[in-house]
Design a protein around this motif. Sequence first.
Motif, PDB file in Angstrom:
ATOM      1  N   ARG A 220      59.836 -28.596  34.982  1.00 40.08           N
ATOM      2  CA  ARG A 220      61.008 -29.327  35.488  1.00 40.08           C
ATOM      3  C   ARG A 220      62.287 -28.833  34.822  1.00 40.08           C
ATOM      4  O   ARG A 220      63.319 -28.674  35.470  1.00 40.08           O
ATOM      5  CB  ARG A 220      60.837 -30.833  35.264  1.00 40.08           C
ATOM      6  N   ALA A 254      60.150 -31.442  43.719  1.00 39.96           N
ATOM      7  CA  ALA A 254      59.931 -32.780  44.291  1.00 39.96           C
ATOM      8  C   ALA A 254      60.269 -33.870  43.279  1.00 39.96           C
ATOM      9  O   ALA A 254      60.897 -34.886  43.627  1.00 39.96           O
ATOM     10  CB  ALA A 254      58.478 -32.905  44.755  1.00 39.96           C
ATOM     11  N   GLU A 255      59.885 -33.669  42.021  1.00 38.33           N
ATOM     12  CA  GLU A 255      60.166 -34.675  41.000  1.00 38.33           C
ATOM     13  C   GLU A 255      61.656 -34.772  40.703  1.00 38.33           C
ATOM     14  O   GLU A 255      62.191 -35.869  40.489  1.00 38.33           O
ATOM     15  CB  GLU A 255      59.377 -34.333  39.738  1.00 38.33           C
ATOM     16  N   VAL A 257      64.082 -34.069  42.825  1.00 37.70           N
ATOM     17  CA  VAL A 257      64.691 -34.727  43.993  1.00 37.70           C
ATOM     18  C   VAL A 257      64.513 -36.230  43.881  1.00 37.70           C
ATOM     19  O   VAL A 257      65.457 -37.017  44.069  1.00 37.70           O
ATOM     20  CB  VAL A 257      64.083 -34.184  45.301  1.00 37.70           C
ATOM     21  N   GLU A 258      63.307 -36.655  43.540  1.00 35.23           N
ATOM     22  CA  GLU A 258      63.025 -38.090  43.415  1.00 35.23           C
ATOM     23  C   GLU A 258      63.875 -38.723  42.312  1.00 35.23           C
ATOM     24  O   GLU A 258      64.321 -39.868  42.439  1.00 35.23           O
ATOM     25  CB  GLU A 258      61.540 -38.298  43.118  1.00 35.23           C
ATOM     26  N   ALA A 259      64.134 -37.961  41.252  1.00 37.53           N
ATOM     27  CA  ALA A 259      64.931 -38.479  40.143  1.00 37.53           C
ATOM     28  C   ALA A 259      66.431 -38.393  40.408  1.00 37.53           C
ATOM     29  O   ALA A 259      67.234 -38.819  39.569  1.00 37.53           O
ATOM     30  CB  ALA A 259      64.587 -37.717  38.864  1.00 37.53           C
ATOM     31  N   TYR A 275      68.435 -26.916  48.181  1.00 38.81           N
ATOM     32  CA  TYR A 275      68.614 -27.950  47.170  1.00 38.81           C
ATOM     33  C   TYR A 275      69.869 -27.601  46.379  1.00 38.81           C
ATOM     34  O   TYR A 275      70.054 -26.476  45.921  1.00 38.81           O
ATOM     35  CB  TYR A 275      67.392 -28.023  46.248  1.00 38.81           C
TER      36      TYR A 275
END
Length: 406
Positions: A220, A254-255, A257-259, A275
Amino acid sequence: MPVVRTISADVARRTALAAQGFADPRPTGPVTRRHLARVLGRVRLLQLDSVNVAVRAHYMPVFARLGAYPRALLDAAAWADSARRPRMMVEYWAHEASLLPVADWPLLLSGAKRPGWWRHYAELAEREPALVADVLAAVKELGPVGAGTLEAALGAQSRPPGVTWWERSEVKRICEYLFGLGALTTGTRVHFQRLYDLPERVLPPEVLAAHPMDHGLAARELVRRSAQALGIGTEPDLRDYYRLGPADSQRAVAELVEAGELEPVAVRGWRSPAYRWPGAVVPRRVEGRALLCPFDPLIWERERTERIFGFRYRIEIYVPEPKREYGYYVFPFLLDGELVARVDLKADRAAGVLRVQGAFAEPGVAHARVAAELAAELDLMAEWLELDAVQVGERGDLAGALRRAW
């Protein structure tokens, strides 16, 4: 399902340029370590390459962003330590062999990055554990030390009857294998030769203490750094910056984006989802000029370069000379946010000349203006490389206008 914002290709291009530092003005006074740190904070890494036909690859991205600067400044930041100024960078495999901030070393050793070519030497290391131990012991005693010196030192050791000396190539392979594992690092370089040393003699204790790092957290963080450096990109763009594995990159995107740390956007003309780094700046316009070496992070991913700039670019070092389209070592020329030309450059150090072996304009550009700006940048580059003059050859549709610009 959240609505995905759509942006124009022009906005995406200006975002990418600003993230890479091309919206920042060049210093008007002497270039200092602070300026170098600013560039490194933008691009995150400087790729190393052995080709020296014009200038070593790691020096050129700094010149492209700052203009003429003392190359010794970068050398000291990468390969020299002092109590007052500890080294700023360390070598490791990132995009390729690279200089990167010292603090990023544990991230690259976390396992999130795809293993490098050196992994093929694992079989040799398993077969010859005594060689591994001998190399580590010799580096501890002699380092920083080159592979040739290690080969001589290990070969000179007495062996029991029937035991042969280590093969020269095997010592180098084990050095590279241990470098890839993080058991060795680069202590310094002399004439670009890597001299190996132990990490504990090169890296600060707090960096060593951070290794090993959690695989998922490191992935990440590396994608986060990629997004900051690129400003905007597809998932493969973000993955490629540090050559991460696909699954790790996709999960990290994905993580993030979610955060809320990555914003999904659609870019007109791009086939894949994009992104955007939420902190990315979009300047109203990008002005200025720069020569980009083939390994500049703005253009090293060729498909992305074509998508953002409409500029098809391939390095032709390994293409037979009669089949080359533009030349051996070609520098794209960035002017006011567009790639407008390309020049095949060679530093003829014996003659004291920067040779333009070919100069080519992109379709639709104003040759006279591009040639004038390119001539000024080539003059600056020649002065920076301590060459006396620029000489332009005959090849390319821009060559005549470029000669007239002087």
